[in-house]
Design an enzyme around this catalytic site. Structure first.
Site, PDB file in Angstrom:
ATOM      1  N   HIS A 113       0.826  -1.213   0.000  1.00  0.00           N
ATOM      2  CA  HIS A 113       0.000   0.000   0.000  1.00  0.00           C
ATOM      3  C   HIS A 113       0.862   1.265   0.000  1.00  0.00           C
ATOM      4  CE1 HIS A 113      -3.309  -2.706   1.095  1.00  0.00           C
ATOM      5  NE2 HIS A 113      -2.460  -3.224   1.958  1.00  0.00           N
ATOM      6  N   SER A 143      19.399  17.736 -14.953  1.00  0.00           N
ATOM      7  CA  SER A 143      18.415  18.803 -15.100  1.00  0.00           C
ATOM      8  C   SER A 143      19.104  20.029 -15.680  1.00  0.00           C
ATOM      9  CB  SER A 143      17.796  19.150 -13.734  1.00  0.00           C
ATOM     10  OG  SER A 143      17.073  20.360 -13.791  1.00  0.00           O
TER      11      SER A 143
END
Length: 486
Positions: free
Chosen positions: A156, A286
């Site tokens: 989960h 980046s």
């Protein structure tokens, strides 16, 4: 003067897929394969007694690979006739004039188009399957290397009982083994369309052989054998059943879903800074944030895998929409979707090879995260140790979970105050647990929380994985790290 930069190219061709897969679906290979099929037909017809001169066979053999100037001849003829097969029959006859009268004798267009497609489906799978075996082998080595390294499991999306880095990799391997089996089955189920005529009845060939059914069957068998297939379909329409495309597409699409599944796991692990994909010395993460190590390979894997798993819908729709013995609405979509299936799968395998060749594991980060959560998971071990010392299980349970609310206090310490998990320190300060304090370090050893994970990795890789990879040992020995084009 125009250049290739002025014309749209699919990124699968210009950026992602291998040269061998791009050549397989290239115009030169496609139309050269048609010529090869016409040669096999003529050779077999001659062997069965039809009056085909040796010169015709020799000229066909000498011009099997279509040349650039012949593409122009075929293009002009197709523009005039609106029929690609007859255009290429004409172009082939131009360079093999002695065979011009017997090229395509008795055949329908699908003799060359469909049989060629079946060859491409087979040869494409023969390219992909060994590449998948190499990826499985690389992941298997990784799983064995890290079979003992405990890490947090997640259910989960929340921290759960510990597994190991190697055990988690085996989850990926097990799914890839299913893909390997599916692709092998799809390849082994392929059969040739063969020599069947316009509606699959072989009527034209029965006429050529003056009603001799045996020779018609022999012709079918001879061409099938020359094409490298064990058997041909007894029943066909003008085309081979488009359900064959469905079977192959489903196997490849299922592999695409595996790719996205694995890619997402790797991206999450990179987010946690536990495991990263390779990062090259000059790579830029980046344009603005120089410190970043973006998982671009895994993101691309997810993207291409997502595209791949959506392509089977084309094959399903095309199969279900066919009319009787055939309709031509299958043609344009198959020209696009079948090569894309293979080019996408090939690109995914290049990425998987590259990533699994250079995983970077950060054991200290993994241990720190384990240590942050382990005190909560150790409560059951602590309770059992208390019972062994003669203390009441219920009392121990109460001290930790209810009466003493130690775990709730520790949880608040972590979530609300941003501090370290101090549950064990709280246990040490609680008099009730004095009889087991000398055992706490042992009770908190992460290796005692992974169950049989290391043994499962060993058994899995030495049995199921080893057996599945045996047919590909030669490929595994020659395997290298796949290079990315961009």
């Amino acid at each position: 003067m125009s250049s290739s930069n002025d014309v749209y190219q699919t990124p699968l061709n210009s950026r992602y897929a291998s040269n061998e897969m791009k050549y397989l679906f290239s115009p030169r290979n496609r139309f050269s394969t048609w010529r090869q099929l016409w040669l096999w037909l003529a050779e077999s017809q001659k062997e069965l007694g039809l009056p085909i001169p040796d010169e015709a066979i020799e000229q066909m053999k000498a011009h099997l690979t279509i040349q650039d100037d012949e593409f122009k001849v075929a293009a002009e003829e197709e523009k005039r006739r609106r029929h690609d097969v007859m255009a290429h029959v004409h172009a082939f006859g131009q360079v093999a004039p002695a065979a011009a009268g017997i090229i395509h004798w008795g055949a329908t267009s699908c003799y060359c188009t469909d049989n060629a497609d079946l060859i491409f489906l087979r040869d494409g799978l023969d390219i992909l399957i060994p590449k998948l075996a190499v990826v499985i082998d690389k992941l298997s080595a990784f799983a064995k290397q890290y079979k003992d390294l405990p890490c947090l499991g997640f259910t989960h999306g929340q921290p759960a009982q510990l597994v190991t880095v190697g055990k988690r990799a085996c989850l990926w391997i097990q799914d890839l083994l299913m893909d390997l089996r599916n692709l092998e089955r799809a390849r082994d189920d392929l059969r040739f369309r063969g020599v069947k005529g316009t509606t699959g009845t072989q009527a034209s060939f029965l006429q050529i052989f003056n009603g001799d059914h045996d020779k018609v069957e022999q012709l079918d068998e001879l061409v099938t054998k020359k094409a490298g297939f064990d058997s041909a379909f007894i029943i066909s329409s003008q085309t081979y059943s488009r359900k064959i495309d469905v079977d192959v597409a489903n196997a490849l699409g299922s592999f695409g879903s595996t790719c996205e599944r694995i890619g997402i796991d790797i991206r999450h692990l990179a987010m946690l800074k536990e495991v990263e994909e390779p990062f090259e010395k000059d790579q830029i993460g980046s344009s603005a944030m120089a410190y970043k190590r973006n998982p671009m390979r895994s993101e691309r894997l997810c993207s291409l895998g997502r595209h791949l798993q959506n392509l089977p819908k084309d094959a399903l729709d095309t199969y279900s929409a066919q009319w009787f013995e055939r309709s031509l609405d299958d043609s344009a979509i198959r020209r696009i979707s079948i090569p894309e299936l293979y080019l996408s799968a090939d690109a995914c395998l290049i990425l998987l090879n590259n990533v699994t060749s250079g995983f970077v594991v950060y054991p200290e980060v993994i241990r720190r995260r384990v240590n942050d959560e382990l005190p909560f998971m150790a409560t059951e071990n602590i309770i059992m140790a208390c019972v062994k010392k003669g203390l009441s299980r219920q009392d121990a349970h109460e001290e930790i979970r209810l009466a003493g609310v130690l775990s709730h206090q520790a949880s608040d310490n972590v979530k609300k105050l941003g501090k370290n998990n101090d549950l064990i320190e709280r246990v040490r300060r609680t008099d009730f647990f004095a009889p087991i304090l000398d055992e706490l370090d042992t009770l908190l050893d992460p290796s005692t929380f992974v169950g049989r994970a290391p043994q499962q990795v060993e058994k899995f890789t030495s049995t199921e994985v080893k057996k599945a990879l045996q047919p590909y040992e030669e490929h595994l020995l020659k395997a290298e790290t796949a290079a990315l084009y961009v």
